[in-house]
Design a protein around this motif. Structure first.
Motif, short mmCIF file in Angstrom:
data_model
loop_
_atom_site.label_atom_id
_atom_site.label_comp_id
_atom_site.label_asym_id
_atom_site.label_seq_id
_atom_site.Cartn_x
_atom_site.Cartn_y
_atom_site.Cartn_z
N ASN A 161 0.87 -1.02 -0.22
CA ASN A 161 -0.29 0.02 -0.21
C ASN A 161 0.74 1.01 -0.20
O ASN A 161 1.77 1.44 1.11
CB ASN A 161 -1.19 0.38 1.94
CG ASN A 161 -2.00 1.39 1.12
OD1 ASN A 161 -1.52 2.07 1.29
ND2 ASN A 161 -2.68 0.79 1.13
N LYS A 165 -3.06 3.87 -1.68
CA LYS A 165 -3.25 3.27 -2.73
C LYS A 165 -2.49 1.34 -2.57
O LYS A 165 -1.48 1.67 -2.50
CB LYS A 165 -2.92 3.87 -4.11
CG LYS A 165 -4.02 2.82 -5.32
CD LYS A 165 -3.14 3.83 -6.45
CE LYS A 165 -3.67 3.15 -7.70
NZ LYS A 165 -3.16 3.69 -8.90
N GLU A 166 -3.81 0.75 -3.39
CA GLU A 166 -3.01 -0.94 -2.88
C GLU A 166 -2.77 -0.89 -4.45
O GLU A 166 -2.77 -1.02 -5.45
CB GLU A 166 -4.14 -1.63 -2.86
CG GLU A 166 -4.03 -3.22 -2.16
CD GLU A 166 -3.38 -3.46 -0.81
OE1 GLU A 166 -2.51 -4.34 -0.09
OE2 GLU A 166 -3.29 -2.14 -0.05
N TYR A 167 -1.51 -2.04 -4.37
CA TYR A 167 -0.67 -2.23 -5.58
C TYR A 167 0.00 -4.11 -4.74
O TYR A 167 -0.03 -4.72 -3.95
CB TYR A 167 0.36 -1.88 -6.04
CG TYR A 167 0.42 -0.49 -6.78
CD1 TYR A 167 0.34 -0.07 -7.18
CD2 TYR A 167 0.19 0.55 -4.70
CE1 TYR A 167 0.45 1.42 -8.32
CE2 TYR A 167 0.45 1.89 -5.25
CZ TYR A 167 -0.04 2.13 -6.87
OH TYR A 167 -0.12 3.53 -7.44
N ASN A 211 4.48 4.84 -8.35
CA ASN A 211 3.68 4.49 -8.35
C ASN A 211 2.44 3.94 -9.58
O ASN A 211 1.51 3.76 -10.08
CB ASN A 211 2.17 5.81 -8.18
CG ASN A 211 3.05 7.09 -7.19
OD1 ASN A 211 2.59 6.61 -5.94
ND2 ASN A 211 2.69 8.19 -7.16
#
Length: 380
Positions: A161, A165-167, A211
């Motif tokens: 995270n 935002k989650e990856y 990102n």
């Protein structure tokens, strides 16, 4: 690449003066400029230039529009009707000039600027290097720090995270965290192995690197394999090589146009096998370069299919077998021209080219100059 005034193509604009001139140069000029807005025009056949200090690039043109550049490495005499000007490649330079001309000048439509070859991405230090294996349901609460970090997943999956935002990263994926960028990490119901490196880097490519998740292509995978190897070594210059490979990896990653590639990341065992086989094939080609090599010859010797050897070269060399062999033969031909007394015809035969005409054509296509012109340029 730079071209020297000893290159045969400079003959369109002037000639070399190999002997020292029996005359004093009338004017010494100091040059610091890295760009020009005008070209000067010679109207006399005796415009001599000699570099006394530094590295100087001469810009020349037949029509004032199509500009060619050369590094001056001899005394030169420009032809009549040549447009020219000078740029200092080094910090400053000194050129002596003798001419009866009062040079006329023309303005360029666009300013010509020399862009120096220097690094725009500097890695000063690697702070930490971890290769770790985490079990199922591992969770790291998160951190931020004043330096760059990369995480590469070698096996399994990883969730991270970044700023809310989650990856999700799978095997072969890479992510960068910028300085002071908060991030967490967690495994996804499996055992995962990954490499983490913290480092100091001067770079403003936040939008390019951050990102997003990068799935490494084959060439980048090979770089990171070398990086891991050097990070584990204590040999002389291992630290320097580690920084070089890290920088190379970042540059390759920044150049990626798409997040995902059709080439699926390979397993470590598969890549080790392919590297070993490819090295053996490359060594065989090098040792038999003076013979007529074919794909069938290689397939027969290594007991592999044509499709396999094509795939091996495409994935790992980004080249075809035929092109690689031709490129190596042409590279060897340059060495023979430079270091032996064999004729061009003899070298063509030695390397198994079908004819000297075909050899000359391939040589010129690859190097922009014929074998004969190359031979002459060496001794000019």
């Amino acid at each position: 690449m730079f071209i020297k005034t000893t290159n045969p193509t400079f003959k369109n604009f002037g000639e070399l003066v190999c002997d020292s001139l029996d005359r004093d140069f009338s004017k010494d000029i100091n040059i610091k400029n890295k760009s020009i807005k005008k070209l000067k025009l010679t109207s006399d056949n005796s415009t001599f230039l000699k570099v006394n200090k530094g590295v100087v690039m001469i810009l020349v043109s037949l029509d004032g529009k199509d500009i060619k550049s050369f590094i001056i490495n001899r005394i030169i005499n420009l032809k009549k009707g040549i447009y020219f000007n000078l740029i200092s490649i080094s910090d400053e330079s000194e050129v002596s000039i003798i001419s009866k001309d009062e040079f006329k000048s023309i303005n360029l439509k666009e300013e010509y600027t020399y862009t120096k070859i220097s690094s725009s991405l500097n890695i000063d230090q690697i702070y930490t290097k971890f290769y770790q294996e985490k079990g199922t349901n591992y969770s790291f609460a998160g951190e931020s720090h004043p330096y760059w970090e990369l995480t590469y997943v070698d096996k399994g999956n990883l969730s991270t995270n970044v700023d809310g935002k989650e990856y999700n990263l799978k095997q072969g994926d890479l992510i960068f965290y910028a300085p002071f960028q908060f991030h967490t990490q967690a495994t996804l119901n499996n055992i995962s192995s990954y490499l983490t490196i913290n480092f100091k880097m001067d770079s403003n490519d936040y939008e390019v690197l951050c990102n997003k998740v990068f799935t490494l292509e084959r060439e980048s995978y090979n770089i990171i394999s070398k990086l891991i190897e050097e990070l584990s070594n204590d040999d002389i210059y291992s630290n320097d090589l580690s920084i070089c490979y890290l920088k190379q990896l970042i540059i390759h990653t920044a150049r990626l146009k798409n997040t995902y590639f059709q080439s699926k990341p390979t397993t470590h065992m598969r890549q080790t096998y392919e590297n070993s086989l490819l090295n053996e094939i490359l060594l065989f080609i090098d040792e038999h370069i003076y013979e007529k090599l074919s794909i069938n010859t290689l397939c027969s010797h290594f007991c592999i299919s044509p499709s396999m050897i094509h795939s091996l070269f495409k994935k790992n060399m980004d080249n075809t077998v035929k092109n690689y062999i031709n490129e190596l033969k042409l590279s060897k031909s340059k060495e023979l021209i430079k270091n032996t007394s064999y004729t061009i015809s003899e070298i063509s035969d030695m390397l198994g080219f079908s004819s000297i005409h075909y050899f000359s054509k391939k040589f010129k296509t690859s190097f922009g100059i014929s074998p004969t012109e190359y031979s002459k340029s060496i001794y000019d």
